[in-house]
Design an enzyme around this catalytic site. Structure first.
Site, short mmCIF file in Angstrom:
data_model
loop_
_atom_site.label_atom_id
_atom_site.label_comp_id
_atom_site.label_asym_id
_atom_site.label_seq_id
_atom_site.Cartn_x
_atom_site.Cartn_y
_atom_site.Cartn_z
N VAL A 184 0.81 -1.22 0.00
CA VAL A 184 0.00 0.00 0.00
C VAL A 184 0.85 1.27 0.00
CG1 VAL A 184 -1.98 -1.06 1.13
CG2 VAL A 184 -0.23 0.04 2.53
N LYS A 185 2.18 1.13 0.05
CA LYS A 185 3.04 2.31 0.09
C LYS A 185 3.29 2.83 -1.33
CE LYS A 185 3.30 2.31 4.54
NZ LYS A 185 4.08 1.32 5.22
N HIS A 186 4.13 3.85 -1.45
CA HIS A 186 4.32 4.54 -2.73
C HIS A 186 4.97 3.67 -3.79
CE1 HIS A 186 4.04 7.56 0.45
NE2 HIS A 186 3.37 8.25 -0.45
#
Length: 374
Positions: A184-186
């Site tokens: 879910v991170k960049h």
């Protein structure tokens, strides 16, 4: 709920270039501790401006390595925000230290420098500040406090890869900065993380820690033609694979565009929620926000959450103040410790946001949130 309609609060974006990068490594001689790890470290350093990068198996592992490198020992206190994932504080416990929770700014939910200053004691050794939701903290104020009291300063940048503070990228604002590459991170490596620093000694300590405390890796020994190694510290197996790092390096090439898209989508949310009971968090004027999370406040949070979920919208809450979790309560932490964080917790809601969101998806979220939040 129908999986076909469900909108998660965040998700990865994978394309054919990413898949090709991974398959190239699968066909290579090195699946772990090989050249793809070093390339990813170099690429992320080039992106952030940091001198040294140490890639690891998770952001949590990188936080733990940071505490080790800074020699956090039993009896040492480390000041940390409660408005974060538990790993930001757990890493202190792993080294036998004591987390000291300082409250946050009510508008941004970023660590409040005045609360940090008030929490310092003779046993304080470091500060961990979290760039909550992707917005950089007041790093000038925090660095001034750290310098004045001779404290180490760690940036938990797990929400903030790609963000900028007064023109400087997150990664160069503290003694050590930690990133996460969860899906879910960049950018993602599946699971994974990295610590970056300008301090060669700290980088060497963290590199040692991730590999059992052993002085060289198999790849290093292969390059030199030697076999000898020594274990000089009690480290962990926090290594990351070449497979993961190949994915991360491929994803990194797209990061700037993804940050721009996250800001564009956040702007649509901001406009939709003007003059409603759904209030976005305040945004500092001197930053480029990375918008890992899009967080709003509403006094009817629980009701809004339930109604969004009924409509297959994956709203979430980030976070329960760390010291309110049962484990920390058993250690003696009590409700009322950080009243601003506790008041915010009762109202905050995370809405879906990721670069691949389509226009009809974000309209669906906005309309549902406005109807339930008014």
């Amino acid at each position: 709920m129908s999986d076909a309609r469900f909108i998660p609060y965040g998700r990865q974006s994978i394309d054919d270039d990413d898949i090709q990068a991974v398959t190239d490594v699968l066909r290579s001689d090195w699946l772990t501790t090989g050249p793809a790890v070093e390339r990813f470290e170099a690429d992320l350093c080039a992106y952030t401006g940091a001198r040294y990068g140490v890639a690891m198996s998770s952001g949590t592992a990188a936080l733990h390595a940071a505490m080790f490198a800074l020699n956090i020992d039993p009896g040492d206190e480390v000041i940390v925000t409660p408005m974060t994932f538990v790993a930001s504080a757990n890493c202190i416990l792993y080294q036998g230290g004591t987390p000291v929770f300082a409250d946050v700014d009510p508008d941004t939910l970023l660590l409040d420098p005045a609360a940090v200053e008030a929490s310092i004691t003779p046993r304080t050794k470091a500060i961990i500040a979290v760039d909550y939701a992707g917005q950089p903290c007041d790093w000038d104020a925090l660095n001034a406090i750290a310098d004045r009291h001779h404290l180490a300063l760690v940036a938990d940048g797990c929400h903030a890869l790609g963000a900028r503070y007064k023109g400087r990228r997150v990664g160069t604002l503290a003694d050590i900065t930690v990133f996460s590459f969860h899906p879910v991170k960049h950018i993602t490596t599946g699971e994974g993380g990295m610590a970056v620093t300008d301090d060669e000694y700290l980088a060497r300590r963290m590199r040692l820690f991730r590999g059992h405390g052993i002085t060289t890796t198999a790849h290093q020994r292969e390059k030199t033609g030697g076999w000898f190694y020594e274990m000089t510290e009690l480290g962990y197996n926090y290594r990351i694979t070449d497979i993961q790092c190949a994915l991360g390096a491929s994803q990194l090439k797209k990061l700037s565009g993804w940050i721009a898209k996250r800001n564009e989508l956040a702007g649509l949310y901001d406009a939709a929620f003007a003059d409603t009971a759904v209030r976005p968090l305040a945004r500092r004027g001197d930053v480029l926000h990375a918008y890992h999370l899009y967080v709003v406040r509403t006094p009817e949070r629980d009701e809004v959450f339930k109604r969004l979920r009924v409509q297959d919208i994956g709203a979430n809450v980030h976070y329960v103040p760390v010291y309110l979790h049962p484990y920390y309560r058993k250690q003696g932490y009590k409700k009322g410790l950080c009243p601003v964080s506790e008041a915010a917790y009762a109202e905050i809601l995370t809405l879906p946001l990721w670069p691949g969101m389509e226009s009809d998806t974000i309209r669906r979220v906005m309309h549902a949130a406005i109807r339930t939040g008014q």
